[in-house]
Design a protein around this motif. Structure first.
Motif, PDB file in Angstrom:
ATOM      1  N   ASP A   1       0.828  -1.209   0.000  1.00 29.49           N
ATOM      2  CA  ASP A   1       0.000   0.000   0.000  1.00 29.49           C
ATOM      3  C   ASP A   1       0.862   1.258   0.000  1.00 29.49           C
ATOM      4  O   ASP A   1       0.540   2.248  -0.680  1.00 29.49           O
ATOM      5  CB  ASP A   1      -0.924   0.011   1.227  1.00 29.49           C
ATOM      6  N   MET A   2       1.949   1.235   0.753  1.00 34.50           N
ATOM      7  CA  MET A   2       2.849   2.393   0.816  1.00 34.50           C
ATOM      8  C   MET A   2       3.471   2.676  -0.551  1.00 34.50           C
ATOM      9  O   MET A   2       3.628   3.824  -0.956  1.00 34.50           O
ATOM     10  CB  MET A   2       3.946   2.149   1.852  1.00 34.50           C
ATOM     11  N   ILE A   3       3.817   1.592  -1.259  1.00 31.72           N
ATOM     12  CA  ILE A   3       4.392   1.764  -2.593  1.00 31.72           C
ATOM     13  C   ILE A   3       3.401   2.458  -3.517  1.00 31.72           C
ATOM     14  O   ILE A   3       3.756   3.379  -4.262  1.00 31.72           O
ATOM     15  CB  ILE A   3       4.825   0.392  -3.175  1.00 31.72           C
ATOM     16  N   TYR A   4       2.139   2.034  -3.453  1.00 31.12           N
ATOM     17  CA  TYR A   4       1.109   2.655  -4.292  1.00 31.12           C
ATOM     18  C   TYR A   4       0.864   4.110  -3.895  1.00 31.12           C
ATOM     19  O   TYR A   4       0.567   4.955  -4.749  1.00 31.12           O
ATOM     20  CB  TYR A   4      -0.194   1.863  -4.223  1.00 31.12           C
ATOM     21  N   VAL A   5       0.993   4.413  -2.611  1.00 32.10           N
ATOM     22  CA  VAL A   5       0.840   5.802  -2.160  1.00 32.10           C
ATOM     23  C   VAL A   5       1.892   6.687  -2.824  1.00 32.10           C
ATOM     24  O   VAL A   5       1.592   7.790  -3.301  1.00 32.10           O
ATOM     25  CB  VAL A   5       0.950   5.901  -0.617  1.00 32.10           C
ATOM     26  N   VAL A   6       3.141   6.192  -2.863  1.00 33.72           N
ATOM     27  CA  VAL A   6       4.227   6.938  -3.516  1.00 33.72           C
ATOM     28  C   VAL A   6       3.894   7.152  -4.992  1.00 33.72           C
ATOM     29  O   VAL A   6       4.048   8.244  -5.532  1.00 33.72           O
ATOM     30  CB  VAL A   6       5.577   6.193  -3.369  1.00 33.72           C
ATOM     31  N   GLY A   7       3.431   6.088  -5.649  1.00 35.66           N
ATOM     32  CA  GLY A   7       3.103   6.176  -7.066  1.00 35.66           C
ATOM     33  C   GLY A   7       1.960   7.134  -7.354  1.00 35.66           C
ATOM     34  O   GLY A   7       2.030   7.944  -8.285  1.00 35.66           O
ATOM     35  N   PHE A   8       0.899   7.054  -6.561  1.00 39.92           N
ATOM     36  CA  PHE A   8      -0.244   7.939  -6.767  1.00 39.92           C
ATOM     37  C   PHE A   8       0.109   9.395  -6.468  1.00 39.92           C
ATOM     38  O   PHE A   8      -0.398  10.314  -7.117  1.00 39.92           O
ATOM     39  CB  PHE A   8      -1.436   7.491  -5.907  1.00 39.92           C
ATOM     40  N   LEU A   9       0.980   9.602  -5.481  1.00 43.67           N
ATOM     41  CA  LEU A   9       1.413  10.963  -5.167  1.00 43.67           C
ATOM     42  C   LEU A   9       2.208  11.542  -6.341  1.00 43.67           C
ATOM     43  O   LEU A   9       2.043  12.714  -6.705  1.00 43.67           O
ATOM     44  CB  LEU A   9       2.273  10.956  -3.897  1.00 43.67           C
ATOM     45  N   ALA A  10       3.058  10.700  -6.956  1.00 40.49           N
ATOM     46  CA  ALA A  10       3.822  11.130  -8.136  1.00 40.49           C
ATOM     47  C   ALA A  10       2.865  11.516  -9.263  1.00 40.49           C
ATOM     48  O   ALA A  10       3.019  12.566  -9.900  1.00 40.49           O
ATOM     49  CB  ALA A  10       4.755  10.014  -8.595  1.00 40.49           C
ATOM     50  N   GLN A  11       1.858  10.678  -9.510  1.00 38.98           N
ATOM     51  CA  GLN A  11       0.899  10.966 -10.575  1.00 38.98           C
ATOM     52  C   GLN A  11       0.050  12.185 -10.243  1.00 38.98           C
ATOM     53  O   GLN A  11      -0.409  12.894 -11.150  1.00 38.98           O
ATOM     54  CB  GLN A  11      -0.002   9.751 -10.817  1.00 38.98           C
ATOM     55  N   LEU A  12      -0.159  12.453  -8.962  1.00 38.87           N
ATOM     56  CA  LEU A  12      -0.886  13.652  -8.559  1.00 38.87           C
ATOM     57  C   LEU A  12      -0.130  14.900  -8.986  1.00 38.87           C
ATOM     58  O   LEU A  12      -0.722  15.852  -9.507  1.00 38.87           O
ATOM     59  CB  LEU A  12      -1.090  13.656  -7.037  1.00 38.87           C
ATOM     60  N   PHE A  13       1.188  14.882  -8.800  1.00 42.25           N
ATOM     61  CA  PHE A  13       2.016  16.013  -9.240  1.00 42.25           C
ATOM     62  C   PHE A  13       1.976  16.151 -10.766  1.00 42.25           C
ATOM     63  O   PHE A  13       1.865  17.260 -11.294  1.00 42.25           O
ATOM     64  CB  PHE A  13       3.463  15.832  -8.778  1.00 42.25           C
ATOM     65  N   PHE A  14       2.070  15.019 -11.469  1.00 45.04           N
ATOM     66  CA  PHE A  14       2.035  15.061 -12.934  1.00 45.04           C
ATOM     67  C   PHE A  14       0.679  15.556 -13.444  1.00 45.04           C
ATOM     68  O   PHE A  14       0.612  16.325 -14.404  1.00 45.04           O
ATOM     69  CB  PHE A  14       2.337  13.672 -13.513  1.00 45.04           C
TER      70      PHE A  14
END
Length: 208
Positions: free
Chosen positions: A5-18
């Motif tokens: 879940d933590m890994i996906y949080v990092v990924g979704f946060l990155a996509q939020l910036f993009f």
């Protein structure tokens, strides 16, 4: 919250910036009635790339890592061209500049382990890795094109070729993400397709 879940949080946060960079660029372009290249676009780009690089590493996904490495320093170049890079605190600039270098040195230190981890991943067949990497390379080459075009014009611009390459690469990455069932890539790339198409329309309308 478990590690996955933590890994996906990092990924979704990155996509939020993009996604935020595209949304703001879109809004500012609509207001200006032309395609613009604001500083905030590049600031959000470097933040998103930093996090997505970490996400790709944690997911053992070389295609994602490769894509972020190619464009990373082009984001910094554009920030510098916009005279926004020097405005960032020194410690942040050093961390942003050195992180990819440290990561590459770490890879080279144990090249065998790196190949085993990223190229012999049973969850990502070689053909799929090649397909995903091709999408990432095409998608990232938009920034190489943008950098060369902007250098020629001596200002940071987002020309027609940038958006056409974005659209092509994004479609390939979406197909790759659907096969890998990667919600981070699916969400991030799908939302971008609308902005890419709109910018192409605006540039076509203004004859750019």
């Amino acid at each position: 919250m478990n590690t996955g879940d933590m890994i996906y949080v990092v990924g979704f946060l990155a996509q939020l910036f993009f996604s935020a960079r595209l949304l703001l660029q879109w809004i500012m372009s609509e207001r200006a009635k032309r395609v613009v290249s604001p500083s905030i676009f590049w600031k959000l780009s470097i933040l998103g790339a930093y996090l997505l690089f970490i996400y790709g590493w944690l997911r053992d996904d070389f295609a994602i890592i490769l894509g972020q490495l190619i464009s990373y320093y082009i984001y910094i170049w554009n920030l510098n061209k916009k005279e926004s890079w020097q405005g960032l605190p020194g410690i942040i600039r050093y961390v942003l500049m050195l992180t990819p270098v440290v990561a590459i040195l770490f890879m080279l230190k144990d090249a065998g382990g790196f190949v085993e981890q990223f190229f012999k991943n049973e969850n990502v067949p070689l053909w799929l890795l090649v397909f995903g990497s091709m999408g990432q390379v095409i998608f990232t080459l938009r920034f190489v094109y943008q950098w060369l075009y902007s250098r020629k014009k001596n200002e940071s611009l987002l020309p027609m070729g940038f958006w056409l390459i974005s659209l092509t690469g994004s479609l390939i990455i979406v197909a790759y993400a659907l096969y890998r069932m990667d919600p981070v890539l699916i969400l991030g790339q799908s939302t971008g397709l609308i902005a890419y198409s709109r910018n192409i329309y605006l540039l076509h309308k203004e004859g750019g």
